[in-house]
Design an enzyme around this catalytic site. Structure first.
Site, PDB file in Angstrom:
ATOM      1  N   ASP A  14      80.596 -13.425 -40.011  1.00 57.56           N
ATOM      2  CA  ASP A  14      81.807 -14.065 -38.772  1.00 57.56           C
ATOM      3  C   ASP A  14      81.101 -14.490 -38.359  1.00 57.56           C
ATOM      4  OD1 ASP A  14      83.855 -16.032 -38.129  1.00 57.56           O
ATOM      5  OD2 ASP A  14      84.710 -14.046 -37.572  1.00 57.56           O
ATOM      6  N   ASP A  16      83.060 -15.497 -33.578  1.00 56.28           N
ATOM      7  CA  ASP A  16      84.058 -14.819 -33.552  1.00 56.28           C
ATOM      8  C   ASP A  16      84.828 -13.868 -33.506  1.00 56.28           C
ATOM      9  OD1 ASP A  16      83.741 -17.421 -31.286  1.00 56.28           O
ATOM     10  OD2 ASP A  16      84.520 -18.185 -33.103  1.00 56.28           O
ATOM     11  N   THR A 109      81.139 -19.543 -40.611  1.00 53.75           N
ATOM     12  CA  THR A 109      81.979 -19.427 -38.741  1.00 53.75           C
ATOM     13  C   THR A 109      83.041 -20.541 -39.094  1.00 53.75           C
ATOM     14  OG1 THR A 109      81.967 -19.524 -36.688  1.00 53.75           O
ATOM     15  CG2 THR A 109      80.411 -20.236 -37.429  1.00 53.75           C
ATOM     16  N   SER A 110      83.862 -20.189 -38.950  1.00 49.29           N
ATOM     17  CA  SER A 110      85.379 -21.401 -38.640  1.00 49.29           C
ATOM     18  C   SER A 110      84.579 -22.495 -37.612  1.00 49.29           C
ATOM     19  CB  SER A 110      86.782 -21.209 -38.492  1.00 49.29           C
ATOM     20  OG  SER A 110      87.019 -20.448 -39.759  1.00 49.29           O
ATOM     21  N   LYS A 141      88.746 -20.707 -43.862  1.00 51.47           N
ATOM     22  CA  LYS A 141      89.280 -19.842 -44.047  1.00 51.47           C
ATOM     23  C   LYS A 141      91.102 -19.557 -44.984  1.00 51.47           C
ATOM     24  CE  LYS A 141      84.913 -17.165 -42.455  1.00 51.47           C
ATOM     25  NZ  LYS A 141      84.440 -16.739 -41.051  1.00 51.47           N
ATOM     26  N   ASP A 166      86.187 -10.193 -38.268  1.00 49.94           N
ATOM     27  CA  ASP A 166      87.336  -9.370 -37.355  1.00 49.94           C
ATOM     28  C   ASP A 166      88.947  -9.747 -38.216  1.00 49.94           C
ATOM     29  OD1 ASP A 166      88.822 -11.624 -35.140  1.00 49.94           O
ATOM     30  OD2 ASP A 166      86.845 -11.989 -36.125  1.00 49.94           O
TER      31      ASP A 166
END
Length: 220
Positions: A14, A16, A109-110, A141, A166
């Site tokens: 991931d 962020d 990643t989003s 996600k 996270d």
């Protein structure tokens, strides 16, 4: 201090909260949005991490048309991409990424491609060659699609991959993909990942002769 060792063939990362600390930007942008909707910003910030923006909006305003969420998400992405004030690497991220240079790994990643590039550049981190960004998935996600695509792109079975995450949404996605999870930072601590660290200084990556990856994790 206790040590955990995980074996993997590939690592899925991931961005962020895992590699990049972008909390300052996220909080600025989402506080503005929440206030404009008449929502409690603190309550909104409990939902935003790990998801694509439209999915956060849908969770917070479930009766609103999804088309409006997608439209406002495009505006939000532009605002976040333009704002890199306070974006820094998570402690240990520079050395961690350097240790992965020759090993199978992907960014999942989003963020969309532009936002991912902006934040990785602001944090002075190398962009993984293999990445799954928001444009490449049909579901945010906690859906596992992104992690499953990352594993497929690298050519490994999900069970051979370890996810670094996270957020609750991200950890749920990794679990749903059938992968083991290393939780990073305070948000992950209560979510029962397979291993947890405060930051990336507690990780050491070892390349094993058979092509596998050994993760040495020091829990404090």
């Amino acid at each position: 201090m206790s040590a955990t060792v995980l074996e993997a063939r590939a690592l899925l990362l991931d961005m962020d909260g895992t590699l990049v600390n972008s909390d300052a930007v996220v909080e600025r942008c989402w506080r503005r949005w929440a206030l404009a909707q008449g929502l409690d910003p603190e309550a909104a910030l409990k939902v935003v991490h790990g998801r694509q923006g439209y999915a956060t909006m849908a969770a917070l305003l479930p009766d609103r048309p999804m088309e409006q969420n997608h439209a406002e998400n495009r505006i939000m992405l532009a605002e976040e991409t333009a704002d890199v004030d306070g974006v820094v690497p998570v402690a240990g991220a520079t050395a961690f990424m350097a240790s992965l240079a020759a090993l199978p790994h992907a960014l999942v990643t989003s963020a969309d491609e532009a936002l991912a590039q902006a934040r990785m550049t602001a944090a002075a981190l190398p962009m993984p060659e293999t990445r799954v960004t928001a444009e490449l998935v049909g579901a945010s996600k906690p859906d596992p699609e992104g992690f499953l695509k990352g594993a497929a792109e690298l050519g490994f079975d999900p069970a051979d991959c370890v996810v670094f995450e996270d957020s609750e949404a991200g950890i749920m996605a990794g679990r749903a993909a059938g992968m083991r999870i290393v939780g990073i930072g305070p948000r992950a601590a209560a979510l029962s990942p397979d291993a947890h660290v405060d930051d990336l200084t507690q990780l050491r990556v070892e390349a094993v002769g058979d092509g596998s990856i050994r993760l040495h994790i020091d829990a404090r």
